[in-house]
Motif scaffolding. Structure first.
Motif, PDB file in Angstrom:
ATOM      1  N   VAL A 210       3.657  -8.666  -2.340  1.00 46.49           N
ATOM      2  CA  VAL A 210       3.520  -7.230  -2.084  1.00 46.49           C
ATOM      3  C   VAL A 210       4.678  -6.508  -2.766  1.00 46.49           C
ATOM      4  O   VAL A 210       5.843  -6.740  -2.412  1.00 46.49           O
ATOM      5  CB  VAL A 210       3.529  -6.928  -0.569  1.00 46.49           C
ATOM      6  CG1 VAL A 210       3.378  -5.428  -0.328  1.00 46.49           C
ATOM      7  CG2 VAL A 210       2.428  -7.705   0.141  1.00 46.49           C
ATOM      8  N   PRO A 211       4.405  -5.642  -3.747  1.00 44.15           N
ATOM      9  CA  PRO A 211       5.474  -4.910  -4.424  1.00 44.15           C
ATOM     10  C   PRO A 211       6.309  -4.095  -3.428  1.00 44.15           C
ATOM     11  O   PRO A 211       5.799  -3.633  -2.395  1.00 44.15           O
ATOM     12  CB  PRO A 211       4.721  -3.988  -5.397  1.00 44.15           C
ATOM     13  CG  PRO A 211       3.426  -4.689  -5.635  1.00 44.15           C
ATOM     14  CD  PRO A 211       3.083  -5.356  -4.334  1.00 44.15           C
ATOM     15  N   VAL A 212       7.580  -3.921  -3.742  1.00 45.50           N
ATOM     16  CA  VAL A 212       8.499  -3.219  -2.848  1.00 45.50           C
ATOM     17  C   VAL A 212       8.000  -1.816  -2.525  1.00 45.50           C
ATOM     18  O   VAL A 212       8.103  -1.348  -1.382  1.00 45.50           O
ATOM     19  CB  VAL A 212       9.908  -3.153  -3.485  1.00 45.50           C
ATOM     20  CG1 VAL A 212      10.837  -2.288  -2.623  1.00 45.50           C
ATOM     21  CG2 VAL A 212      10.490  -4.547  -3.638  1.00 45.50           C
ATOM     22  N   LYS A 213       7.436  -1.121  -3.520  1.00 47.16           N
ATOM     23  CA  LYS A 213       6.939   0.233  -3.299  1.00 47.16           C
ATOM     24  C   LYS A 213       5.893   0.273  -2.195  1.00 47.16           C
ATOM     25  O   LYS A 213       5.902   1.158  -1.331  1.00 47.16           O
ATOM     26  CB  LYS A 213       6.362   0.790  -4.594  1.00 47.16           C
ATOM     27  CG  LYS A 213       5.826   2.207  -4.478  1.00 47.16           C
ATOM     28  CD  LYS A 213       5.280   2.685  -5.816  1.00 47.16           C
ATOM     29  CE  LYS A 213       4.700   4.087  -5.698  1.00 47.16           C
ATOM     30  NZ  LYS A 213       4.156   4.568  -7.002  1.00 47.16           N
ATOM     31  N   GLN A 215       5.525  -2.038   0.157  1.00 47.17           N
ATOM     32  CA  GLN A 215       6.182  -2.431   1.408  1.00 47.17           C
ATOM     33  C   GLN A 215       6.770  -1.213   2.114  1.00 47.17           C
ATOM     34  O   GLN A 215       6.617  -1.045   3.333  1.00 47.17           O
ATOM     35  CB  GLN A 215       7.300  -3.438   1.128  1.00 47.17           C
ATOM     36  CG  GLN A 215       6.837  -4.769   0.577  1.00 47.17           C
ATOM     37  CD  GLN A 215       8.015  -5.688   0.295  1.00 47.17           C
ATOM     38  OE1 GLN A 215       8.973  -5.753   1.069  1.00 47.17           O
ATOM     39  NE2 GLN A 215       7.958  -6.408  -0.825  1.00 47.17           N
ATOM     40  N   ILE A 216       7.428  -0.351   1.337  1.00 48.56           N
ATOM     41  CA  ILE A 216       8.106   0.818   1.899  1.00 48.56           C
ATOM     42  C   ILE A 216       7.095   1.870   2.341  1.00 48.56           C
ATOM     43  O   ILE A 216       7.169   2.399   3.459  1.00 48.56           O
ATOM     44  CB  ILE A 216       9.090   1.410   0.869  1.00 48.56           C
ATOM     45  CG1 ILE A 216      10.188   0.397   0.564  1.00 48.56           C
ATOM     46  CG2 ILE A 216       9.667   2.722   1.373  1.00 48.56           C
ATOM     47  CD1 ILE A 216      11.104   0.810  -0.555  1.00 48.56           C
ATOM     48  N   GLU A 221       4.531  -6.343   4.932  1.00 44.23           N
ATOM     49  CA  GLU A 221       5.406  -7.490   4.712  1.00 44.23           C
ATOM     50  C   GLU A 221       5.529  -7.757   3.217  1.00 44.23           C
ATOM     51  O   GLU A 221       4.753  -7.246   2.408  1.00 44.23           O
ATOM     52  CB  GLU A 221       4.841  -8.711   5.433  1.00 44.23           C
ATOM     53  CG  GLU A 221       4.663  -8.506   6.930  1.00 44.23           C
ATOM     54  CD  GLU A 221       3.927  -9.663   7.575  1.00 44.23           C
ATOM     55  OE1 GLU A 221       3.785 -10.717   6.929  1.00 44.23           O
ATOM     56  OE2 GLU A 221       3.477  -9.509   8.720  1.00 44.23           O
ATOM     57  N   ASN A 222       6.506  -8.573   2.831  1.00 47.89           N
ATOM     58  CA  ASN A 222       6.729  -8.814   1.398  1.00 47.89           C
ATOM     59  C   ASN A 222       5.727  -9.786   0.782  1.00 47.89           C
ATOM     60  O   ASN A 222       5.644  -9.916  -0.433  1.00 47.89           O
ATOM     61  CB  ASN A 222       8.158  -9.292   1.144  1.00 47.89           C
ATOM     62  CG  ASN A 222       8.460 -10.610   1.842  1.00 47.89           C
ATOM     63  OD1 ASN A 222       7.581 -11.211   2.466  1.00 47.89           O
ATOM     64  ND2 ASN A 222       9.693 -11.057   1.747  1.00 47.89           N
ATOM     65  N   SER A 223       4.957 -10.467   1.611  1.00 44.50           N
ATOM     66  CA  SER A 223       3.915 -11.361   1.100  1.00 44.50           C
ATOM     67  C   SER A 223       2.863 -11.585   2.168  1.00 44.50           C
ATOM     68  O   SER A 223       3.109 -11.357   3.361  1.00 44.50           O
ATOM     69  CB  SER A 223       4.505 -12.705   0.650  1.00 44.50           C
ATOM     70  OG  SER A 223       5.010 -13.415   1.766  1.00 44.50           O
TER      71      SER A 223
END
Length: 286
Positions: A210-213, A215-216, A221-223
Motif C-alpha cells: 500500500v503506497p504511503v499516500k 496509507q495516510i 495498513e502498509n500491506s
C-alpha cells in the motif's frame, strides 16, 4: 456447436484421453466457434455481492445488480490466431431499481462488474497458452465421468502487488495489480470438446503493498494479503428455435475473495438467464 452429452459410460471410458496438445487444439477450436456464435446471443446477468468476514460469515447487506450482457469479437487477434472476445455489459438495475447517476461513483458500486471485461475462457486459446502450463488430468469422476480434465497453472509472475485508487472513480474503492500464480482445472465434454466447468484459484497467498499516500489518506495498513481468490464457472446447454440449435452457455460464476487487512472480503455469485438470439436486425428468438 450443438452440445452432445448423452453418451454411454462404457464408450467414453473405453477411449483414451487425447494427448494434452491435441486436447487443447480441439478445445481452442470449440471456444472460437462459441465466440462466433455467441455474438448473436444476449442474456441477463444477475450479480449478488455479499460482504463476508474472514470466517466467510456475511457482514452487512448484499448488493444486487442486473445487466444485459453480450459477447463481442475482439478485432485485435493476430494473423493465424483464433479470434478472442470481450464481454460487454449494460447496467439495468441496482438492488431492484433503475440505476441512478450516483451509482457510477458511490462506494457501494465498488464491486459492480466491469462494463467491459475479458471473456474468461480466453486463457485456453493459442495466443495465451505460453502463459500457462497444461497437463492432462484424465477423466472426470462421478457425475463428471464423461469429461476430460485439464489441469493448469500460470507461469511464475514477476514483481509485487500494489494498491491504487479505483480507476472508475468510486469513492473509497481501490484497485490492485497482483502478479500471482493461478492454478485450477477445466472439465471438457468428452464428445463435443466444449468446456463445461472451470475452477481456478491462487496457488498461494498474495501480498499487496500500500503506497504511503494511500496509507495516510485512507488510514490503511502498509500491506495486505489476499488469502483466497477462488472462482468456479459452470456452463449449461441452452436450446433455441427458428432455427433449432443448442449452445453451451454460462450458467453461473461463483467467486470467493478473502483479504487479510483493511479491505473487505466478499462472496459473489453471477447467474445467467433469459437467453435470446438475434437472428436478424429486427427479430429476437428465445
Amino acid at each position: 456447436m450443438a452440445a452432445a452429452f448423452v453418451v454411454a459410460g462404457a464408450t467414453v471410458a473405453a477411449q483414451a484421453p487425447p494427448d494434452i496438445d491435441t486436447l487443447l487444439v480441439r478445445v481452442g477450436e470449440r471456444i472460437a466457434e462459441y465466440y462466433a456464435r455467441a455474438q448473436n446471443v444476449v442474456c441477463t446477468e444477475k450479480q449478488t455481492v455479499q460482504p463476508v468476514g474472514r470466517d466467510w460469515v456475511p457482514a452487512g447487506f448484499a448488493r444486487v445488480t442486473e445487466y444485459e450482457l453480450h459477447v463481442e469479437a475482439d478485432a485485435g487477434a493476430g494473423d493465424g490466431d483464433l479470434p478472442e472476445a470481450k464481454v460487454v455489459r449494460d447496467l439495468l438495475k441496482v438492488n431492484g431499481r433503475a440505476p441512478r447517476e450516483r451509482n457510477s461513483k458511490d462506494r457501494d458500486g465498488c464491486t459492480d462488474a466491469n462494463p467491459l471485461s475479458a471473456e474468461p475462457l480466453a486463457f485456453l486459446l493459442p495466443s495465451h497458452r505460453s502463459e500457462y502450463t497444461f497437463t492432462s488430468g484424465g477423466f472426470g469422476k462421478g457425475k463428471d465421468k464423461d469429461t476430460f480434465v485439464i489441469e493448469f497453472r500460470s507461469m511464475r509472475a514477476e514483481g509485487g502487488g500494489e494498491l491504487s485508487e479505483d480507476p472508475n472513480g468510486h469513492a473509497d474503492c481501490f484497485h490492485w495489480s497482483m502478479p500471482v500464480v493461478m492454478k485450477g482445472r477445466v472439465w471438457i465434454d468428452a464428445v463435443s470438446y466444449q468446456v463445461v466447468r472451470v475452477e481456478r484459484g491462487l496457488a498461494g497467498f498474495a501480498s499487496i503493498n500500500v503506497p504511503v499516500k494511500l496509507q495516510i489518506h485512507h488510514n490503511l495498513e502498509n500491506s495486505m494479503v489476499v488469502e483466497r481468490h477462488d472462482t468456479t464457472i459452470r456452463y449449461r446447454t441452452v436450446s433455441f428455435r427458428d432455427p433449432d440449435e443448442a449452445m453451451l452457455l454460462p450458467e453461473s460464476i461463483e467467486t470467493l475473495l478473502i483479504v487479510r487487512g483493511s479491505l473487505q472480503s466478499i462472496r459473489s455469485r453471477q447467474t445467467y438467464s433469459d437467453y435470446r438470439r438475434f437472428v436478424t436486425a429486427a427479430r429476437i428468438v428465445k
